[in-house]
Write a protein that holds these residues in place. Structure first.
Motif, PDB file in Angstrom:
ATOM      1  N   ALA A 301       0.824  -1.202   0.000  1.00  0.00           N
ATOM      2  CA  ALA A 301       0.000   0.000   0.000  1.00  0.00           C
ATOM      3  C   ALA A 301       0.858   1.252   0.000  1.00  0.00           C
ATOM      4  O   ALA A 301       0.388   2.329  -0.360  1.00  0.00           O
ATOM      5  CB  ALA A 301      -0.927   0.014   1.215  1.00  0.00           C
ATOM      6  N   MET A 302       2.129   1.145   0.426  1.00  0.00           N
ATOM      7  CA  MET A 302       3.014   2.308   0.445  1.00  0.00           C
ATOM      8  C   MET A 302       3.671   2.542  -0.917  1.00  0.00           C
ATOM      9  O   MET A 302       4.274   3.596  -1.137  1.00  0.00           O
ATOM     10  CB  MET A 302       4.117   2.128   1.487  1.00  0.00           C
ATOM     11  CG  MET A 302       3.647   2.097   2.920  1.00  0.00           C
ATOM     12  SD  MET A 302       3.000   3.662   3.444  1.00  0.00           S
ATOM     13  CE  MET A 302       4.479   4.465   4.004  1.00  0.00           C
ATOM     14  N   PRO A 304       2.815   3.348  -4.059  1.00  0.00           N
ATOM     15  CA  PRO A 304       2.623   4.584  -4.815  1.00  0.00           C
ATOM     16  C   PRO A 304       3.329   5.773  -4.170  1.00  0.00           C
ATOM     17  O   PRO A 304       3.918   6.597  -4.876  1.00  0.00           O
ATOM     18  CB  PRO A 304       1.097   4.786  -4.787  1.00  0.00           C
ATOM     19  CG  PRO A 304       0.536   3.453  -4.540  1.00  0.00           C
ATOM     20  CD  PRO A 304       1.529   2.714  -3.713  1.00  0.00           C
ATOM     21  N   LEU A 305       3.316   5.828  -2.823  1.00  0.00           N
ATOM     22  CA  LEU A 305       3.996   6.943  -2.135  1.00  0.00           C
ATOM     23  C   LEU A 305       5.505   6.828  -2.297  1.00  0.00           C
ATOM     24  O   LEU A 305       6.186   7.827  -2.522  1.00  0.00           O
ATOM     25  CB  LEU A 305       3.616   6.949  -0.652  1.00  0.00           C
ATOM     26  CG  LEU A 305       2.159   7.267  -0.348  1.00  0.00           C
ATOM     27  CD1 LEU A 305       1.888   7.129   1.141  1.00  0.00           C
ATOM     28  CD2 LEU A 305       1.816   8.669  -0.810  1.00  0.00           C
ATOM     29  N   ARG A 308       6.527   7.899  -5.639  1.00  0.00           N
ATOM     30  CA  ARG A 308       6.347   9.338  -5.785  1.00  0.00           C
ATOM     31  C   ARG A 308       7.535  10.113  -5.238  1.00  0.00           C
ATOM     32  O   ARG A 308       7.958  11.105  -5.821  1.00  0.00           O
ATOM     33  CB  ARG A 308       5.086   9.693  -5.007  1.00  0.00           C
ATOM     34  CG  ARG A 308       4.555  11.069  -5.165  1.00  0.00           C
ATOM     35  CD  ARG A 308       3.439  11.215  -4.127  1.00  0.00           C
ATOM     36  NE  ARG A 308       3.022  12.574  -4.014  1.00  0.00           N
ATOM     37  CZ  ARG A 308       1.979  13.065  -4.668  1.00  0.00           C
ATOM     38  NH1 ARG A 308       1.294  12.284  -5.453  1.00  0.00           N
ATOM     39  NH2 ARG A 308       1.653  14.321  -4.530  1.00  0.00           N
TER      40      ARG A 308
ATOM     41  N   PHE B  15      -1.119   2.321  15.476  1.00  0.00           N
ATOM     42  CA  PHE B  15      -1.166   1.078  14.700  1.00  0.00           C
ATOM     43  C   PHE B  15      -2.136   0.050  15.258  1.00  0.00           C
ATOM     44  O   PHE B  15      -3.086  -0.343  14.591  1.00  0.00           O
ATOM     45  CB  PHE B  15       0.222   0.449  14.605  1.00  0.00           C
ATOM     46  CG  PHE B  15       1.168   1.230  13.757  1.00  0.00           C
ATOM     47  CD1 PHE B  15       1.076   1.178  12.382  1.00  0.00           C
ATOM     48  CD2 PHE B  15       2.132   2.027  14.333  1.00  0.00           C
ATOM     49  CE1 PHE B  15       1.927   1.909  11.582  1.00  0.00           C
ATOM     50  CE2 PHE B  15       2.991   2.763  13.542  1.00  0.00           C
ATOM     51  CZ  PHE B  15       2.886   2.703  12.165  1.00  0.00           C
ATOM     52  N   LEU B  41      -2.933  15.134   3.171  1.00  0.00           N
ATOM     53  CA  LEU B  41      -1.953  15.574   4.178  1.00  0.00           C
ATOM     54  C   LEU B  41      -2.495  16.776   4.940  1.00  0.00           C
ATOM     55  O   LEU B  41      -2.374  16.860   6.172  1.00  0.00           O
ATOM     56  CB  LEU B  41      -0.645  15.961   3.494  1.00  0.00           C
ATOM     57  CG  LEU B  41       0.496  14.953   3.592  1.00  0.00           C
ATOM     58  CD1 LEU B  41       1.708  15.479   2.840  1.00  0.00           C
ATOM     59  CD2 LEU B  41       0.865  14.689   5.041  1.00  0.00           C
ATOM     60  N   LEU B 148      -1.553   8.739   8.580  1.00  0.00           N
ATOM     61  CA  LEU B 148      -0.829   7.705   7.840  1.00  0.00           C
ATOM     62  C   LEU B 148      -1.767   6.952   6.901  1.00  0.00           C
ATOM     63  O   LEU B 148      -1.514   6.848   5.698  1.00  0.00           O
ATOM     64  CB  LEU B 148      -0.164   6.728   8.823  1.00  0.00           C
ATOM     65  CG  LEU B 148       0.526   5.549   8.145  1.00  0.00           C
ATOM     66  CD1 LEU B 148       1.802   6.009   7.474  1.00  0.00           C
ATOM     67  CD2 LEU B 148       0.821   4.439   9.131  1.00  0.00           C
ATOM     68  N   VAL B 151      -3.146   9.164   4.042  1.00  0.00           N
ATOM     69  CA  VAL B 151      -2.194   9.429   2.963  1.00  0.00           C
ATOM     70  C   VAL B 151      -1.945   8.154   2.155  1.00  0.00           C
ATOM     71  O   VAL B 151      -1.842   8.187   0.926  1.00  0.00           O
ATOM     72  CB  VAL B 151      -0.887   9.998   3.541  1.00  0.00           C
ATOM     73  CG1 VAL B 151       0.167  10.107   2.472  1.00  0.00           C
ATOM     74  CG2 VAL B 151      -1.139  11.353   4.154  1.00  0.00           C
ATOM     75  N   MET B 152      -1.877   6.999   2.846  1.00  0.00           N
ATOM     76  CA  MET B 152      -1.683   5.742   2.119  1.00  0.00           C
ATOM     77  C   MET B 152      -2.826   5.516   1.140  1.00  0.00           C
ATOM     78  O   MET B 152      -2.616   5.169  -0.023  1.00  0.00           O
ATOM     79  CB  MET B 152      -1.631   4.566   3.100  1.00  0.00           C
ATOM     80  CG  MET B 152      -0.256   4.308   3.677  1.00  0.00           C
ATOM     81  SD  MET B 152      -0.374   3.176   5.058  1.00  0.00           S
ATOM     82  CE  MET B 152      -0.053   1.639   4.256  1.00  0.00           C
ATOM     83  N   GLY B 155      -2.592   7.813  -1.795  1.00  0.00           N
ATOM     84  CA  GLY B 155      -1.592   7.340  -2.754  1.00  0.00           C
ATOM     85  C   GLY B 155      -2.161   6.236  -3.622  1.00  0.00           C
ATOM     86  O   GLY B 155      -1.994   6.236  -4.845  1.00  0.00           O
TER      87      GLY B 155
END
Lengths: 321, 191
Positions: A301-302, A304-305, A308, B15, B41, B148, B151-152, B155
């Motif tokens: 899931a990270m 794409p970031l 970027r 988490f 963000l 977090l 933003v994930m 993305g």
């Protein structure tokens, strides 16, 4: 690519490498692991592997071609890879109907709902495993021990008693772990077979060293720090942690997946490090026995970031103020 | 939770008990403002501000006013008042400081007032019996976890926009699917 006269934009130079050839070579790389799994866990393992692969291939043919001709079932081989990988990360005693559901979740929800090969964000096999693990945790954590040679010579199918996996507290020597004579998922126990597949993939140029190195390296560092803080620092502890569970299998066959890992080189290294850290933190500090699935899904899931923020500098580019 | 160390409280809020993906609070901005990474963000920062201040103020109100006077039954309405006035602050500030962000956030900025993650956090602080330092850390962790995952998801959604998602699933459906799989990934973070 069978037409000789192709009308289209550049590039016009075609290499021999196609999606199909890469996927079938990955299947070849998975062969040692599969054979080791079948030898170690018997016919149960064979049935799980065949069910997972065949279900995945049939579903993919239905989604993409809406028919079941042999050519559509074989397809580009990516369903075979996903299905086989899924089978290899399930325990050998998984009921076959559960394997069918897992393969359906992986191929339909994990892959084709996002647009099929090249568009899926998450590794289909891991989506499927996380799904069945959430739904039937007991079946997914019931391991049985490996067969010995005498089991094979006397009877073909054996009812094996359930036993603990190394991460579940079973004691094994490093040599046993290396050869895979421990309880665990079908494909993840034998480090030797995984390394054979890894060598093949690296020689053929299908995997990049950065993600696996970041993964295994960061996992080793965390294991070292943990054992150092625990006061029993030893190289064998680190080697044990690396060979236990699905870490090595994931390092070779899952975090190197071209679709679900970052495009940039720095990105791949970061991706591997992130997967390793999360895997080891879950293993050592949290209650779940194994963190490979969650670590990789999280980092998927990270991606794409990561892509970027790790775009490499164009040659000659000057930082603008 | 009050017996944990500060470090643990932070990570638990971010988490293990992630407000969005484990406790399913604040789903509405999670899906509403996750179209662009920049605006998500901005939303995360706005929620961070509101969460931190709201936790501190509501904690003090509860500790020094409501609880000593036996006015516990006024808790919900008092907390909503505090949160709503804080959101007004943020709105004024964002409108002045960054009109683009103000436009991008749209209705979701005033809607932080009714963001159940903020309210849930304020109530959890007092019911779990946290002291003021723990409350502060808990709020920071909750906001960090919220930002977090926001933003994930942003993305992922930007990424999905340029890929061939099947027509019937394009947009929100596939975002929900991605959010579900993300929640599966977070299910591994169990203490």
């Amino acid at each position: 690519m069978t037409d000789k006269f192709v009308v289209g934009p550049s590039p016009h130079v075609l290499g021999p490498k196609t999606v199909k050839s890469v996927m079938w070579e990955v299947v070849i790389a998975l062969a040692p692991v599969s054979i080791a799994g079948i030898l170690l866990f018997g016919l149960d393992a064979l049935l799980v592997l065949v069910t997972a692969t065949v279900t995945a291939m049939i579903l993919e043919a239905l989604v993409l071609h809406r028919n079941l001709k042999p050519a559509s079932i074989l397809g580009d081989g990516s369903a075979a890879v996903s299905g086989l990988i899924l089978g290899l990360i399930l325990p050998p005693s998984t009921p076959l109907w559960m394997v069918v559901i897992a393969a359906a979740v992986g191929i339909l929800l994990g892959k084709h709902a996002f647009g099929g090969l090249g568009n899926n964000i998450f590794n289909p096999a891991l989506v499927a495993r996380a799904f069945v693990f959430m739904s039937w945790p007991v079946a997914m954590t019931t391991w049985h021990g490996p067969l010995s040679l005498s089991d094979w010579t006397t009877r073909v199918s054996v009812d094996v008693a359930s036993s603990a996996s190394p991460l579940g507290g079973a004691q094994h020597g490093l040599m046993e772990m290396f050869l895979g004579q421990t309880a665990g998922s079908i494909g993840e126990t034998s480090a030797l077979a995984i390394l054979l597949g890894a060598i093949f993939l690296i020689v053929r140029g299908h995997i990049d060293w950065r993600a696996p190195l970041g993964y295994v390296g960061s996992a080793a560092v965390v294991a070292a720090i943990y054992s150092f803080l625990g006061g029993d620092f030893a190289l064998t502890t680190i080697a044990w942690q690396l060979m236990a569970g699905g870490l090595l299998f994931a390092a070779v066959f899952m975090i190197t997946d071209m679709v679900t890992s970052p495009v940039t080189k720095t990105g791949r290294l970061l991706f591997g490090i992130g997967c390793g850290l999360i895997t080891m933190v879950i293993r050592l500090y949290l209650s779940a026995p194994e963190g490979v699935t969650y670590g990789i899904l999280f980092m998927n899931a990270m991606v794409p970031l990561i892509d970027r923020y790790t775009v490499p500098k164009v040659f000659g580019e000057v930082k603008s103020r | 939770m009050s017996e944990y160390g500060l470090f643990m409280i932070f990570f638990a809020a971010a988490f293990f008990n992630n407000f969005v993906l484990i406790q399913f609070l604040g789903i509405c901005p999670f899906l509403g403002v996750s179209k662009r990474v920049e605006s998500s963000l901005g939303m995360g920062m706005a929620v961070l501000f509101v969460m931190t201040l709201a936790s501190l103020i509501t904690w003090m109100l509860h500790e020094f006013l409501l609880f000593p006077l036996g006015l516990d039954y006024l808790r919900t309405i008092t907390f909503i008042l505090v949160i709503a006035s804080l959101v007004q602050f943020v709105e004024l500030f964002v409108q002045k400081a960054s009109p683009t962000l103000y436009k991008a956030l749209g209705i979701f900025l005033p809607l932080i007032t009714t963001n159940c993650a903020v309210m849930g956090l304020a109530i959890m602080n007092v019911t779990e019996g946290l002291n003021i330092i723990q409350t502060l850390v808990h709020a920071l962790g909750a906001a960090a976890g919220f930002t977090l995952v926001l933003v994930m998801l942003a993305g992922l959604r930007e990424h999905l926009e340029i890929h061939d998602v099947p027509k019937p699933l394009a947009g929100v459906p596939v975002a929900l699917l991605a959010a579900g799989i993300l929640a599966l990934a977070f299910s591994g973070f169990v203490l």
